[in-house]
Design a protein around this motif. Structure first.
Motif, PDB file in Angstrom:
ATOM      1  N   ALA A   1       0.826  -1.207   0.000  1.00  0.00           N
ATOM      2  CA  ALA A   1       0.000   0.000   0.000  1.00  0.00           C
ATOM      3  C   ALA A   1       0.862   1.259   0.000  1.00  0.00           C
ATOM      4  CB  ALA A   1      -0.939   0.013   1.202  1.00  0.00           C
ATOM      5  N   ALA A   2       1.886   1.288   0.839  1.00  0.00           N
ATOM      6  CA  ALA A   2       2.767   2.452   0.922  1.00  0.00           C
ATOM      7  C   ALA A   2       3.497   2.679  -0.395  1.00  0.00           C
ATOM      8  CB  ALA A   2       3.766   2.273   2.062  1.00  0.00           C
ATOM      9  N   GLU A   3       3.972   1.613  -1.027  1.00  0.00           N
ATOM     10  CA  GLU A   3       4.665   1.747  -2.301  1.00  0.00           C
ATOM     11  C   GLU A   3       3.729   2.250  -3.389  1.00  0.00           C
ATOM     12  OE1 GLU A   3       6.451  -2.086  -2.988  1.00  0.00           O
ATOM     13  OE2 GLU A   3       8.100  -1.667  -1.603  1.00  0.00           O
ATOM     14  N   HIS A   4       2.480   1.815  -3.358  1.00  0.00           N
ATOM     15  CA  HIS A   4       1.507   2.293  -4.349  1.00  0.00           C
ATOM     16  C   HIS A   4       1.232   3.787  -4.159  1.00  0.00           C
ATOM     17  CE1 HIS A   4      -1.901   2.499  -7.021  1.00  0.00           C
ATOM     18  NE2 HIS A   4      -2.605   3.047  -6.044  1.00  0.00           N
ATOM     19  N   GLU A   5       1.110   4.217  -2.926  1.00  0.00           N
ATOM     20  CA  GLU A   5       0.852   5.629  -2.660  1.00  0.00           C
ATOM     21  C   GLU A   5       2.011   6.516  -3.120  1.00  0.00           C
ATOM     22  OE1 GLU A   5      -0.093   6.109   1.447  1.00  0.00           O
ATOM     23  OE2 GLU A   5      -2.148   5.384   1.189  1.00  0.00           O
TER      24      GLU A   5
END
Length: 51
Positions: free
Chosen positions: A44-48
């Motif tokens: 999720a953090a990498e996508h954001e």
């Protein structure tokens, strides 16, 4: 003058289903099913950071 499209911020969550957890985003993106919550949060953090 060209109009610039303003993109909505990505809002990610994690969703549990049975023994697995996956990251989901308001843009429709879904990460792979994981067994480790930390991996789903990392997805999720990498996508954001780079949608």
């Amino acid at each position: 003058m060209a109009e610039q499209e303003v993109s909505a911020p990505h809002r990610t969550t994690t969703v549990e289903k049975g023994r697995f957890i996956a990251a989901h985003c308001s843009c429709g993106w879904r990460g792979p099913a994981r067994r480790a919550r930390s991996k789903a949060r990392t997805d999720a953090a990498e996508h954001e950071e780079s949608p």
